[in-house]
Design an enzyme around this catalytic site. Structure first.
Site, PDB file in Angstrom:
ATOM      1  N   LYS A  44      43.011  63.863  98.074  1.00 59.14           N
ATOM      2  CA  LYS A  44      43.378  65.387  98.419  1.00 59.14           C
ATOM      3  C   LYS A  44      43.014  65.711  99.932  1.00 59.14           C
ATOM      4  CE  LYS A  44      44.839  66.744  95.522  1.00 59.14           C
ATOM      5  NZ  LYS A  44      46.345  66.077  95.434  1.00 59.14           N
ATOM      6  N   HIS A  99      43.449  54.894  98.839  1.00 62.07           N
ATOM      7  CA  HIS A  99      42.052  55.864  98.848  1.00 62.07           C
ATOM      8  C   HIS A  99      40.884  54.811  98.947  1.00 62.07           C
ATOM      9  CE1 HIS A  99      44.220  59.412  98.119  1.00 62.07           C
ATOM     10  NE2 HIS A  99      44.419  59.321  96.828  1.00 62.07           N
ATOM     11  N   SER A 129      41.125  71.395  95.846  1.00 57.38           N
ATOM     12  CA  SER A 129      42.592  70.732  95.513  1.00 57.38           C
ATOM     13  C   SER A 129      42.339  69.673  94.496  1.00 57.38           C
ATOM     14  CB  SER A 129      42.773  70.019  96.922  1.00 57.38           C
ATOM     15  OG  SER A 129      44.104  69.333  96.994  1.00 57.38           O
TER      16      SER A 129
HETATM   17  P1  A3P Z   1      46.036  71.893  98.492  1.00 52.23           P
HETATM   18  O1  A3P Z   1      45.684  71.291  96.892  1.00 52.23           O
HETATM   19  O2  A3P Z   1      44.893  72.564  99.227  1.00 52.23           O
HETATM   20  O3  A3P Z   1      47.280  72.579  98.618  1.00 52.23           O
HETATM   21  P2  A3P Z   1      46.534  64.380  99.082  1.00 52.23           P
HETATM   22  O4  A3P Z   1      48.202  63.853  99.403  1.00 52.23           O
HETATM   23  O5  A3P Z   1      45.568  63.574  99.554  1.00 52.23           O
HETATM   24  O6  A3P Z   1      46.535  64.143  97.528  1.00 52.23           O
HETATM   25  O7  A3P Z   1      46.340  65.897  99.540  1.00 52.23           O
HETATM   26  C1  A3P Z   1      47.193  66.937  98.640  1.00 52.23           C
HETATM   27  C2  A3P Z   1      46.673  67.944  99.610  1.00 52.23           C
HETATM   28  O8  A3P Z   1      47.421  68.188 100.858  1.00 52.23           O
HETATM   29  C3  A3P Z   1      47.143  69.456  98.932  1.00 52.23           C
HETATM   30  O9  A3P Z   1      46.314  70.347  99.148  1.00 52.23           O
HETATM   31  C4  A3P Z   1      48.635  69.664  99.631  1.00 52.23           C
HETATM   32  O10 A3P Z   1      49.043  70.931  99.410  1.00 52.23           O
HETATM   33  C5  A3P Z   1      48.224  69.330 100.995  1.00 52.23           C
HETATM   34  N1  A3P Z   1      49.416  69.042 101.853  1.00 52.23           N
HETATM   35  C6  A3P Z   1      50.353  67.865 101.545  1.00 52.23           C
HETATM   36  N2  A3P Z   1      51.452  68.013 102.596  1.00 52.23           N
HETATM   37  C7  A3P Z   1      51.037  69.053 103.355  1.00 52.23           C
HETATM   38  C8  A3P Z   1      51.673  69.913 104.395  1.00 52.23           C
HETATM   39  N3  A3P Z   1      52.587  69.489 105.173  1.00 52.23           N
HETATM   40  N4  A3P Z   1      50.983  70.860 105.066  1.00 52.23           N
HETATM   41  C9  A3P Z   1      49.912  71.147 104.513  1.00 52.23           C
HETATM   42  N5  A3P Z   1      49.014  70.727 103.524  1.00 52.23           N
HETATM   43  C10 A3P Z   1      49.890  69.702 102.765  1.00 52.23           C
END
Ligand code: A3P
Length: 292
Positions: A44, A99, A129
């Site tokens: 996340k 990860h 998240s």
């Molecule tokens: P949120 O749940 O706070 O919206 P991962 O890919 O490590 O699982 O992380 C997911 C998080 O990154 C989510 O956060 C997602 O919305 C955010 N995320 C992914 N792409 C993004 C982007 N282009 N801009 C901002 N946040 C992004």
């Protein structure tokens, strides 16, 4: 639903794609190529975002690859059985995602010329998240409550282990290997500048129009529209889109909408205890200081 997590070297991993064998292989036998680029994060922290950015940079800003091939095929999760197969067949330079904490990371990396991009994020936003993610992803146990999940996160009793250990483990390698540290907050604050820095790290020269294309195609809105990265192609048995949205809010500071004052104070106490003595300061600590 009760989920039986995999356990490897004292760390829990979600079942399904992970197995003790695949993790053991990743650590001990995975063959690292000198031009591999690893996208490493704690869950996340912006993993999928970084995959889009790196894919676009590698293609000189051309979005065709991102728009036509699933992210898991562009940047395979090599520590899973399926991802390992994909990684073996990827032409160089490969993008690889994980990860993994540093102690389980492929041993071969440490004698290679491969590069790592490590993205960190405000742990308070990670908890929020992660909490929503565990509700929609069936290989994670449903959290009983936000408070319970917060407690588990702070004690490190969550899949992929302690955020504190993950971050500290990787930060300890700073300056000793080819690792680029960046934060979600920096990406949010200045995506263009971050892309330019990443290009320099990767030795890729992109002109202004190409950088603009990376920035546009890696925007939250563009990613939400792109089925190759917005997780809607995943089967319902794995990701239940009725229970949430993978690209949920994409903002900094959502923790303020979730933490009570007591939870915030408790978090700060544990944070200080676990992170103290570390040199340097993260963007989310800057805000913390500004608030004082
Ligand atoms: P949120 O749940 O706070 O919206 P991962 O890919 O490590 O699982 O992380 C997911 C998080 O990154 C989510 O956060 C997602 O919305 C955010 N995320 C992914 N792409 C993004 C982007 N282009 N801009 C901002 N946040 C992004």
């Amino acid at each position: 639903m009760t989920v039986q997590y995999i356990e490897y070297k004292g760390i829990k991993f979600p079942p399904g794609y992970n197995s003790v064998q695949s993790l053991c292989f990743a650590e001990n036998k995975f063959e690292v190529r000198d031009d591999d680029i690893f996208n490493v994060t704690y869950p996340k922290s912006g993993t999928v975002w970084m995959t889009e950015i790196l894919s676009l940079i590698l293609r000189g800003g051309d979005p065709t690859w991102n728009q036509n091939l699933l992210n898991s095929l562009r940047a395979p999760w090599f520590s899973t059985q399926l991802g390992l197969e994909t990684a073996h067949h990827c032409p160089s330079p490969r993008l690889l995602t994980c990860h993994l904490p540093v102690q389980i990371f492929p041993k071969a990396f440490f004698t290679s010329k491969a590069k790592v991009v490590y993205t960190s994020r405000d742990p308070r936003d990670i908890v929020v998240s992660y909490y929503y993610f565990t509700k929609m992803c069936t290989t994670y146990e449903d959290p009983k409550s936000f408070n319970q999940f917060l407690e588990s996160f702070l004690s490190g009793d969550v899949p992929h282990g302690s955020w504190f250990d993950h971050l500290k483990g990787w930060m300890e390698l700073e300056g000793r290997y080819d690792i680029f540290f960046i934060s979600y907050e920096e990406l949010k604050q200045n995506l263009r500048g971050s892309v330019e820095r990443l290009c320099r790290f990767l030795g890729k020269e992109l002109d202004d129009a190409a950088v603009t294309s990376v920035v546009e195609n890696a925007s939250f809105e563009a990613m939400r529209r792109n089925r190759m990265c917005n997780s809607t192609m995943l089967p319902k048995e794995l990701m239940d889109q009725e229970k949430g949205t993978f690209l949920r809010k994409g903002i900094c500071g959502d923790w303020k909408n979730h933490f009570t004052v007591a939870q915030s104070e408790y978090f700060d106490r544990v944070y200080q205890e676990k992170i103290q003595g570390r040199k340097g300061i993260f963007p989310w600590e800057q805000t913390r200081q500004d608030n004082i």
